[in-house]
Design a protein around this motif. Structure first.
Motif, PDB file in Angstrom:
ATOM      1  N   SER A   1       3.974  11.817  -0.619  1.00 59.48           N
ATOM      2  CA  SER A   1       4.834  11.198   0.388  1.00 59.48           C
ATOM      3  C   SER A   1       6.183  10.763  -0.182  1.00 59.48           C
ATOM      4  O   SER A   1       6.235   9.996  -1.158  1.00 59.48           O
TER       5      SER A   1
ATOM      6  N   ARG B   1       0.825  -1.216   0.000  1.00 56.50           N
ATOM      7  CA  ARG B   1       0.000   0.000   0.000  1.00 56.50           C
ATOM      8  C   ARG B   1       0.860   1.267   0.000  1.00 56.50           C
ATOM      9  O   ARG B   1       0.405   2.338  -0.401  1.00 56.50           O
TER      10      ARG B   1
ATOM     11  N   VAL C   1       2.749  12.967   4.680  1.00 58.81           N
ATOM     12  CA  VAL C   1       3.869  12.014   4.711  1.00 58.81           C
ATOM     13  C   VAL C   1       3.400  10.571   4.597  1.00 58.81           C
ATOM     14  O   VAL C   1       4.197   9.691   4.283  1.00 58.81           O
ATOM     15  N   CYS C   2       2.127  10.322   4.868  1.00 64.57           N
ATOM     16  CA  CYS C   2       1.641   8.935   4.911  1.00 64.57           C
ATOM     17  C   CYS C   2       1.809   8.266   3.544  1.00 64.57           C
ATOM     18  O   CYS C   2       1.293   8.750   2.541  1.00 64.57           O
ATOM     19  N   PRO C   3       2.531   7.133   3.486  1.00 62.88           N
ATOM     20  CA  PRO C   3       2.776   6.501   2.187  1.00 62.88           C
ATOM     21  C   PRO C   3       1.606   5.651   1.683  1.00 62.88           C
ATOM     22  O   PRO C   3       1.608   5.252   0.526  1.00 62.88           O
ATOM     23  N   THR C   4       0.623   5.372   2.539  1.00 62.32           N
ATOM     24  CA  THR C   4      -0.425   4.425   2.142  1.00 62.32           C
ATOM     25  C   THR C   4      -1.785   5.067   1.889  1.00 62.32           C
ATOM     26  O   THR C   4      -2.675   4.408   1.354  1.00 62.32           O
ATOM     27  N   GLY C   5      -1.960   6.295   2.317  1.00 61.45           N
ATOM     28  CA  GLY C   5      -3.291   6.898   2.216  1.00 61.45           C
ATOM     29  C   GLY C   5      -4.149   6.609   3.440  1.00 61.45           C
ATOM     30  O   GLY C   5      -5.334   6.947   3.460  1.00 61.45           O
TER      31      GLY C   5
ATOM     32  N   SER D   1       1.310   3.790  -3.041  1.00 64.48           N
ATOM     33  CA  SER D   1       0.171   4.496  -3.643  1.00 64.48           C
ATOM     34  C   SER D   1       0.221   6.024  -3.534  1.00 64.48           C
ATOM     35  O   SER D   1      -0.414   6.715  -4.318  1.00 64.48           O
ATOM     36  N   GLN D   2       0.964   6.566  -2.566  1.00 67.51           N
ATOM     37  CA  GLN D   2       0.829   8.003  -2.296  1.00 67.51           C
ATOM     38  C   GLN D   2       2.011   8.831  -2.797  1.00 67.51           C
ATOM     39  O   GLN D   2       2.449   9.779  -2.147  1.00 67.51           O
TER      40      GLN D   2
ATOM     41  N   SER E   1       6.623   7.023  -0.088  1.00 63.73           N
ATOM     42  CA  SER E   1       5.950   6.367  -1.195  1.00 63.73           C
ATOM     43  C   SER E   1       6.749   6.527  -2.495  1.00 63.73           C
ATOM     44  O   SER E   1       6.932   5.572  -3.256  1.00 63.73           O
TER      45      SER E   1
END
Lengths: 304, 247
Positions: free
Chosen positions: A75, A67, B92-96, A70-71, A78
Motif C-alpha cells: 500500500s 495500523r 491499497v489497504c494501509p492497515t491489513g 503495517s502494509q 502505508s
C-alpha cells in the motif's frame, strides 16, 4: 472526487515542509546560531507533522491510524506513513546534531535527502496508483508533486534566509524563479495531458451490454444520493475549473515569481510570497481532487 | 496482510443472469436485512426517517435501457462485490483490514482494524464498497460468509441471502474455480462476462448477458384476432349471412 480539506492540507503542508527540509540539508540555509537551528527545525517539523496529523481527520477511526503503518509491502498510503515517520525522526536528529554543532556526514545528508523526496513520491503515488481515476493514473502526477515540493521548499528557504537576515544571492533567487516556473510548467502540461486522459471504459463496457447497442441509465438503484455519488460524483469544480486554474497559477506561481524578481531580499515580501504560494497550492490541490472523475460514475451515466 | 494470496483453487462467487432479473429489489432488501442483523457492525443508515435518508448497502440494482427502436430493452442490473482475483481494494489497504481469503477467494474487511480511510472504495471500479455512516468502517459484500459455512442453518439456507431470496432465480452461487460446477457450466453455456475487464481486476462474479430476442421479422401475435373467431357461429352467423344477402 470529493475533496477532503484534511487531505488538501496534508499534501500541501507536508510537501512544502519536506521540500524546505531538503534545501536545508543541502546547506542552503546556514544555521549558525542555536536559536535559528531550533526555530527552523521546529518550523520545518511542524509543517510536515501538522500535515500528517491533519490527514487523520478524515478517518472513520483516527485512533487506529497507527495500523496504517503495517502494509508497506503493498500500500502506497502505508509506505507514505512509514517513510514520513522515518524522515521526521531523521530530521529531528539532524536538527539536534546541528544544534549541538556536530558535523553530519555527507552520506547521512544524502540518505535523508533521498528519503525526503521518496516520501513526497509516496504521497503522490497514493493517488497516481489508482487505475480507477484516469487523470491521476498518469506518469506526470508524481512529477508535479515532486516539483512543487522542491519549488515551494526553495521559496520558503529564501524567506527564512531573509527573516534570519542572511544574504540571498542573485543566483539563488534566479534558481527559485526557474524552479517555480518549471513546476507550474509541468502542472500546465499535466492539466493538458492528464486532463485528456479518458477511461478506456464506457457505460457499455461497464455493464457489458454494448452488444445490444447504446446503453442509457433508466433508474438509479436508490432514491437519494448514495456514498458513491457523494464521494466520486463531485461536479462543482469542473464548472469553474478554468477560473480556479488561473487563480492557482496566479497565487501559487505568478505572485512568488514577481516577488523574487522585484524584491528578492525583502523578508516581508518573501513571507507574503510563501503565503500566496500556499494559497495557490490549496486551490491546485482542491482542483486535483475535485476535477477528478472516478470510473464508477459510468454506472450513473457519467461520461468518464 | 494486504498482499493478495496465491489464486485459490476454490473461487466462491455469484453468477447473475441479466436476462432473468426483474429488478424487484428483493435481493437488495434481504442483503440489507441479513447484514444489519448478522455479521459485524450493523449496516447503518443515517437520517433513516428524515428528509434525505442515506445509508450503506452492499447490493444495489440499477436499471438500464440498451439498444434502440424495436430491439431496445430494459435490463435490470444487480451489482455487489465481484470478489476479484486481482482485488485493488486489498492491496491499497494501509492497515491489513481488507483481505482476500486464501482458501475460497472471498474478499472481506476486518472491521476491528479498518480506519475508514476510504481508499479501498476509491480503488474499486465497481462501487462495491460503502463507508458505514454510523460505524466509520468500510462495508462490503461478504458473500454471506456467515451463512454459507453455517451448519446451524438448513442446507437450503447455506447460500448468500440475495441468492436465497431471488424470486426469479436470477442469482446463482457456487465455485467458479471448478469447471464442472453448475455455475461454471452456466458461464460456459451463456458466455458469462466480466464487468470492465480493462481495469484488470479479474472478477470472480460473472454476468450472463440477456438472451437474443426472437427474430424481428416474426409476425407479432394479435391479441384481438385471438378474441374474435374467424367464422362466427349462432346468432352472429345468421347476422353475417343476412347482411351478405342484402348485397
Amino acid at each position: 472526487m470529493r475533496p477532503a480539506w484534511s487531505i488538501i492540507f496534508f499534501t500541501t503542508m507536508s510537501g512544502l515542509g519536506l521540500g524546505l527540509a531538503g534545501w536545508i540539508i543541502l546547506g542552503l540555509l546556514p544555521l549558525m546560531t542555536p536559536a535559528s537551528v531550533m526555530g527552523v527545525g521546529i518550523a520545518t517539523l511542524t509543517l510536515i507533522g501538522a500535515g500528517l496529523i491533519s490527514s487523520t481527520f478524515h478517518l472513520g477511526h483516527p485512533e487506529r491510524a497507527w495500523r496504517a503503518l503495517s502494509q508497506w509491502r503493498s500500500s502506497w498510503l502505508s509506505r507514505e506513513g512509514v517513510l514520513a515517520v522515518i524522515v521526521m525522526v531523521g530530521l529531528a536528529a539532524w536538527f539536534l546534531a546541528a544544534y549541538g554543532g556536530l558535523r553530519v556526514p555527507f552520506w547521512a545528508n544524502l540518505v535523508l535527502l533521498v528519503l525526503l523526496y521518496v516520501t513526497v513520491y509516496a504521497t503522490s503515488m497514493i493517488y497516481a496508483s489508482l487505475k480507477t481515476v484516469a487523470r491521476w493514473h498518469h506518469p506526470l502526477t508524481p512529477v508535479c508533486y515532486l516539483m512543487f515540493a522542491a519549488a515551494g521548499g526553495l521559496l520558503a528557504t529564501l524567506a527564512l534566509l531573509a527573516i534570519l537576515r542572511l544574504p540571498i544571492t542573485a543566483a539563488l533567487a534566479q534558481a527559485a524563479i526557474v524552479l517555480m516556473l518549471s513546476a507550474w510548467g509541468v502542472k500546465l502540461a499535466w492539466w493538458r495531458l492528464a486532463g485528456m486522459a479518458q477511461h478506456a471504459g464506457s457505460i457499455e463496457s461497464a455493464t457489458g451490454l454494448g452488444q445490444l447497442g447504446a446503453v442509457r441509465p433508466l433508474m438509479p438503484p436508490h432514491t437519494e444520493e448514495n456514498y458513491l455519488q457523494h464521494e466520486m460524483g463531485f461536479v462543482v469544480a469542473r464548472k469553474h475549473a478554468d477560473k480556479l486554474r488561473m487563480i492557482a497559477l496566479a497565487l501559487g506561481g505568478g505572485l512568488p515569481v514577481l516577488v523574487l524578481l522585484l524584491a528578492p531580499a525583502s523578508a516581508g515580501a518573501l513571507a507574503v510570497a510563501v503565503l500566496a504560494h500556499v494559497a495557490g497550492m490549496f486551490v491546485e490541490r482542491w482542483l486535483f481532487f475535485a476535477e477528478a472523475k472516478h470510473v464508477v460514475t459510468l454506472y450513473y451515466g457519467e461520461a468518464a | 496482510m494486504t498482499m493478495l494470496p496465491e489464486p485459490s483453487a476454490i473461487k466462491l462467487g455469484l453468477v447473475i443472469d441479466l436476462d432473468i432479473c426483474v429488478g424487484c429489489q428483493a435481493c437488495v432488501v434481504n442483503c440489507k436485512e441479513w447484514n444489519t442483523s448478522g455479521y459485524g457492525a450493523p449496516l447503518a443508515d443515517s437520517d433513516a426517517y428524515g428528509e434525505s435518508p442515506t445509508g450503506a448497502w452492499l447490493n444495489r440494482v440499477h436499471a438500464y435501457e440498451a439498444g434502440d427502436g424495436a430491439n431496445s430493452r430494459t435490463v435490470h442490473f444487480p451489482k455487489s462485490c465481484l470478489h476479484c482475483e486481482e482485488a485493488p481494494c486489498v492491496t491499497v489497504c494501509p492497515t491489513g483490514a481488507s483481505f482476500k481469503r486464501a482458501e475460497d477467494g472471498i474478499v472481506l474487511v476486518n472491521e476491528d482494524w479498518c480506519i475508514g480511510c476510504g481508499l479501498c472504495a476509491w480503488s474499486c471500479p465497481y462501487g462495491a464498497r460503502e463507508l458505514d455512516p454510523a460505524e466509520g468502517v468500510m462495508k462490503k459484500c461478504t458473500l454471506c460468509v456467515d451463512r454459507i459455512y453455517n451448519d446451524n442453518l438448513p442446507q437450503e439456507d447455506q447460500v448468500p441471502a440475495c441468492v436465497r431470496t431471488c424470486p426469479t432465480n436470477a442469482r446463482h452461487f457456487g465455485d467458479l474455480g471448478d469447471p464442472n460446477s453448475e455455475v461454471s457450466q452456466m458461464v460456459a453455456a451463456r458466455s458469462g462476462m466480466d464487468l470492465m475487464p480493462e481495469q484488470g481486476t479479474k472478477p470472480v462474479n460473472k454476468y450472463l448477458p440477456p438472451r437474443p430476442r426472437r427474430a424481428a421479422d416474426e409476425a407479432p401475435v394479435s391479441l384481438v384476432a385471438m378474441a374474435e373467431a374467424d367464422t362466427p357461429t349462432g346468432f352472429w352467423k345468421w347476422v353475417d349471412s343476412a347482411l351478405d344477402r342484402l348485397g
